[in-house]
Write a protein that holds these residues in place. Sequence first.
Motif, PDB file in Angstrom:
ATOM      1  N   PRO A 271      -2.202  32.599  24.679  1.00 26.43           N
ATOM      2  CA  PRO A 271      -2.239  34.159  24.099  1.00 26.43           C
ATOM      3  C   PRO A 271      -3.128  34.631  24.092  1.00 26.43           C
ATOM      4  O   PRO A 271      -4.231  33.699  23.641  1.00 26.43           O
ATOM      5  CB  PRO A 271      -1.028  33.726  23.263  1.00 26.43           C
ATOM      6  N   VAL A 272      -3.856  36.234  24.436  1.00 25.76           N
ATOM      7  CA  VAL A 272      -4.838  36.412  24.473  1.00 25.76           C
ATOM      8  C   VAL A 272      -4.786  37.311  23.097  1.00 25.76           C
ATOM      9  O   VAL A 272      -5.492  37.779  22.871  1.00 25.76           O
ATOM     10  CB  VAL A 272      -5.421  36.862  25.389  1.00 25.76           C
ATOM     11  N   CYS A 273      -3.596  38.650  23.007  1.00 30.28           N
ATOM     12  CA  CYS A 273      -3.646  39.366  22.713  1.00 30.28           C
ATOM     13  C   CYS A 273      -2.371  40.488  22.445  1.00 30.28           C
ATOM     14  O   CYS A 273      -1.333  40.064  24.271  1.00 30.28           O
ATOM     15  CB  CYS A 273      -5.021  40.430  22.669  1.00 30.28           C
ATOM     16  N   LEU A 274      -1.929  41.223  21.867  1.00 31.21           N
ATOM     17  CA  LEU A 274      -0.859  41.933  21.912  1.00 31.21           C
ATOM     18  C   LEU A 274      -1.061  43.464  21.773  1.00 31.21           C
ATOM     19  O   LEU A 274      -2.524  43.884  20.993  1.00 31.21           O
ATOM     20  CB  LEU A 274      -0.206  42.363  20.655  1.00 31.21           C
ATOM     21  N   TYR A 275      -0.569  44.536  22.794  1.00 27.98           N
ATOM     22  CA  TYR A 275      -0.525  45.573  22.836  1.00 27.98           C
ATOM     23  C   TYR A 275       0.754  46.536  23.127  1.00 27.98           C
ATOM     24  O   TYR A 275       1.659  45.634  23.312  1.00 27.98           O
ATOM     25  CB  TYR A 275      -1.076  45.551  24.053  1.00 27.98           C
ATOM     26  N   TYR A 276       0.380  47.690  21.805  1.00 28.14           N
ATOM     27  CA  TYR A 276       1.747  48.722  22.540  1.00 28.14           C
ATOM     28  C   TYR A 276       1.529  49.748  23.818  1.00 28.14           C
ATOM     29  O   TYR A 276      -0.389  50.340  23.503  1.00 28.14           O
ATOM     30  CB  TYR A 276       1.515  49.232  21.225  1.00 28.14           C
ATOM     31  N   TYR A 277       2.517  49.735  24.304  1.00 23.47           N
ATOM     32  CA  TYR A 277       1.932  50.885  25.749  1.00 23.47           C
ATOM     33  C   TYR A 277       3.878  51.325  26.215  1.00 23.47           C
ATOM     34  O   TYR A 277       4.278  49.905  26.091  1.00 23.47           O
ATOM     35  CB  TYR A 277       1.377  49.843  26.458  1.00 23.47           C
ATOM     36  N   GLN A 278       3.439  52.461  26.308  1.00 19.35           N
ATOM     37  CA  GLN A 278       4.899  52.742  26.766  1.00 19.35           C
ATOM     38  C   GLN A 278       5.964  52.097  26.093  1.00 19.35           C
ATOM     39  O   GLN A 278       7.021  51.863  26.485  1.00 19.35           O
ATOM     40  CB  GLN A 278       4.867  52.670  28.353  1.00 19.35           C
ATOM     41  N   ARG A 279       5.343  52.577  24.812  1.00 21.26           N
ATOM     42  CA  ARG A 279       7.081  52.810  24.165  1.00 21.26           C
ATOM     43  C   ARG A 279       7.863  50.933  23.652  1.00 21.26           C
ATOM     44  O   ARG A 279       8.570  50.636  23.460  1.00 21.26           O
ATOM     45  CB  ARG A 279       8.033  53.642  24.183  1.00 21.26           C
ATOM     46  N   ALA A 280       6.198  50.071  24.083  1.00 17.96           N
ATOM     47  CA  ALA A 280       7.349  48.753  23.382  1.00 17.96           C
ATOM     48  C   ALA A 280       5.687  47.758  23.406  1.00 17.96           C
ATOM     49  O   ALA A 280       4.541  48.209  23.588  1.00 17.96           O
ATOM     50  CB  ALA A 280       8.075  48.295  24.537  1.00 17.96           C
ATOM     51  N   TYR A 281       5.589  46.205  23.061  1.00 18.92           N
ATOM     52  CA  TYR A 281       5.164  45.244  23.128  1.00 18.92           C
ATOM     53  C   TYR A 281       4.958  44.263  23.836  1.00 18.92           C
ATOM     54  O   TYR A 281       5.887  44.204  24.073  1.00 18.92           O
ATOM     55  CB  TYR A 281       4.832  45.099  21.226  1.00 18.92           C
ATOM     56  N   TYR A 282       3.600  43.725  24.051  1.00 15.99           N
ATOM     57  CA  TYR A 282       3.402  43.484  24.997  1.00 15.99           C
ATOM     58  C   TYR A 282       2.738  41.803  24.910  1.00 15.99           C
ATOM     59  O   TYR A 282       1.442  42.592  23.992  1.00 15.99           O
ATOM     60  CB  TYR A 282       3.116  43.774  26.154  1.00 15.99           C
ATOM     61  N   LEU A 283       2.919  41.109  24.925  1.00 18.59           N
ATOM     62  CA  LEU A 283       1.887  39.898  24.943  1.00 18.59           C
ATOM     63  C   LEU A 283       1.414  39.742  26.432  1.00 18.59           C
ATOM     64  O   LEU A 283       2.407  39.876  27.489  1.00 18.59           O
ATOM     65  CB  LEU A 283       2.591  38.244  24.367  1.00 18.59           C
ATOM     66  N   CYS A 284      -0.176  39.489  26.212  1.00 21.63           N
ATOM     67  CA  CYS A 284      -1.272  39.709  26.797  1.00 21.63           C
ATOM     68  C   CYS A 284      -1.892  38.043  27.371  1.00 21.63           C
ATOM     69  O   CYS A 284      -2.004  37.980  26.532  1.00 21.63           O
ATOM     70  CB  CYS A 284      -2.002  40.696  27.476  1.00 21.63           C
ATOM     71  N   ALA A 285      -1.211  37.391  28.103  1.00 22.00           N
ATOM     72  CA  ALA A 285      -1.372  36.021  28.380  1.00 22.00           C
ATOM     73  C   ALA A 285      -1.811  36.176  30.453  1.00 22.00           C
ATOM     74  O   ALA A 285      -1.771  36.651  30.683  1.00 22.00           O
ATOM     75  CB  ALA A 285      -0.184  35.178  27.671  1.00 22.00           C
ATOM     76  N   PHE A 286      -2.690  34.471  30.040  1.00 22.03           N
ATOM     77  CA  PHE A 286      -3.050  34.062  31.573  1.00 22.03           C
ATOM     78  C   PHE A 286      -2.278  32.569  31.584  1.00 22.03           C
ATOM     79  O   PHE A 286      -2.340  32.204  30.800  1.00 22.03           O
ATOM     80  CB  PHE A 286      -4.046  33.717  31.523  1.00 22.03           C
ATOM     81  N   GLY A 287      -1.559  32.389  32.811  1.00 18.81           N
ATOM     82  CA  GLY A 287      -0.980  31.345  32.963  1.00 18.81           C
ATOM     83  C   GLY A 287       0.711  31.618  33.662  1.00 18.81           C
ATOM     84  O   GLY A 287      -0.186  32.146  34.800  1.00 18.81           O
ATOM     85  N   GLN A 288       1.398  30.485  33.615  1.00 18.35           N
ATOM     86  CA  GLN A 288       2.268  30.527  34.653  1.00 18.35           C
ATOM     87  C   GLN A 288       3.673  32.074  34.415  1.00 18.35           C
ATOM     88  O   GLN A 288       2.854  32.497  33.376  1.00 18.35           O
ATOM     89  CB  GLN A 288       3.521  29.889  34.416  1.00 18.35           C
TER      90      GLN A 288
END
Length: 469
Positions: A271-288
Amino acid sequence: MSTEQFFPTVQRLEKLVPELLQVSNNLSPQAKSNCLMLLASGARRWVILRSLYDPDSHFFIEFEAELFNCADWLTKFKQIISNYQSHTLEYWLFADYTGVVKSQFISVLKSRYNLEDNDIQELLSISIFATTERTFRNQFTQLATLKNQILERKVINEKTNSKKQIHKFRKRSPAAILEILATNQSFDSDVALEIFTNEVSAIAELLLTKINGEQRLFIHHEYVVNEELREASADSADRLKELWKIAPTPPIQITYYSAYLNKTTKYIVYPVCLYYYQRAYYLCAFGQRPQRTEAQPQIGWYNYRLERITRLKTLSWDTANLPFLQSEIINHPENYSPDYIQQELDSAYGFDFYENVGLTLLRFEANFAQCYIDNSFRHPTFEKLDSHKDAIALIKQLELPNQRKLITHINQYPDAAYYTLRYRQNENNVIMRLRAWGPKVEVIFPQQLRQCMKQEIEQTWQLYKDSLD
């Protein structure tokens, strides 16, 4: 100086009352009482600091003489705030700021000192200036003897025979105070102004600072997540926040529902960071990652909608069969960091920063472009060409297979506005943006994006071709 440079933070109170740093996080009842007293003392010193150095404060004090004593200050302070003894710590620290600053202050207090809600309420309700003049004098002396001096103290009876030295104080230069304040960010790192992207930081002070006692900026935060899922989403965010305090950040296993695949699967990711984008929150992560096509790699970057993570489990770097190497991630932090993600977002339009990049040429109707496009910011790569001749030159330079047809088409619109944009291919947000411009924009190339827009329009037409009158 500005009001923004005087945000009250727990770290700054600790700088004014170093004894706070010695208070344990596991406070006994007696230690907790002492902690509240120290915090109240820090608030008093913070008010004195602002009264001397913050001209935007409603209790700012100026002196005609260079040297002054506590009595001089107190006389002026009483004139400005006649009922100063009745005001609480909450008033003195937060009256000039919005609830965002207060909430952050309380959050840090709870985490650093293990204070409960009733402790916080007790602290906020303390009348910090319901005290003796001797206490005021001690506060001024302390401000002059701190490692980071807030005031300079000068003996004024050195040549007399008096055994008792008499001191007066001198303000330090604004630059010196700025340097002291700059050792702690104006706002705690959890919500530092750097979180605001796309130049939003330029207006952040309006969000945090009141003007003449009134908040003048309001942001409508449109959050499309079902209310029943918001608590689970917030819990995941809290767990990630605690996870990122561990060094190095460990991998995690998430159970994730992919709306595109209509399938729930477990994925191991970094897990790298959280982003709020286009009215929802996302976890930006590398992996599967979910695979939308067989051609997509099984391992890579992905934006996981936070509320669709139904389970989150912290793993160890010693976990067997991790899909990525610890050495690759830890030894190359520049490739697995929030800065890398922001760099990729800036390099092409679209939130799926891991998708391939394409270049598109857009034609806008001239009047529409003049009114709504020309002086607006859409993306760092959104650039206007000087004329339709530059659009033709670009087509020739790219040696597109259908360039003769494209050039003939462009020559029909010599007065149009032409823009180029680097964008993420197979990214729905790109289609949504183009669709929002409707008939005011045309995709000239690439053919794949143009065909995609054509299919979107044809499908929409099918919905409306029959009259329902």
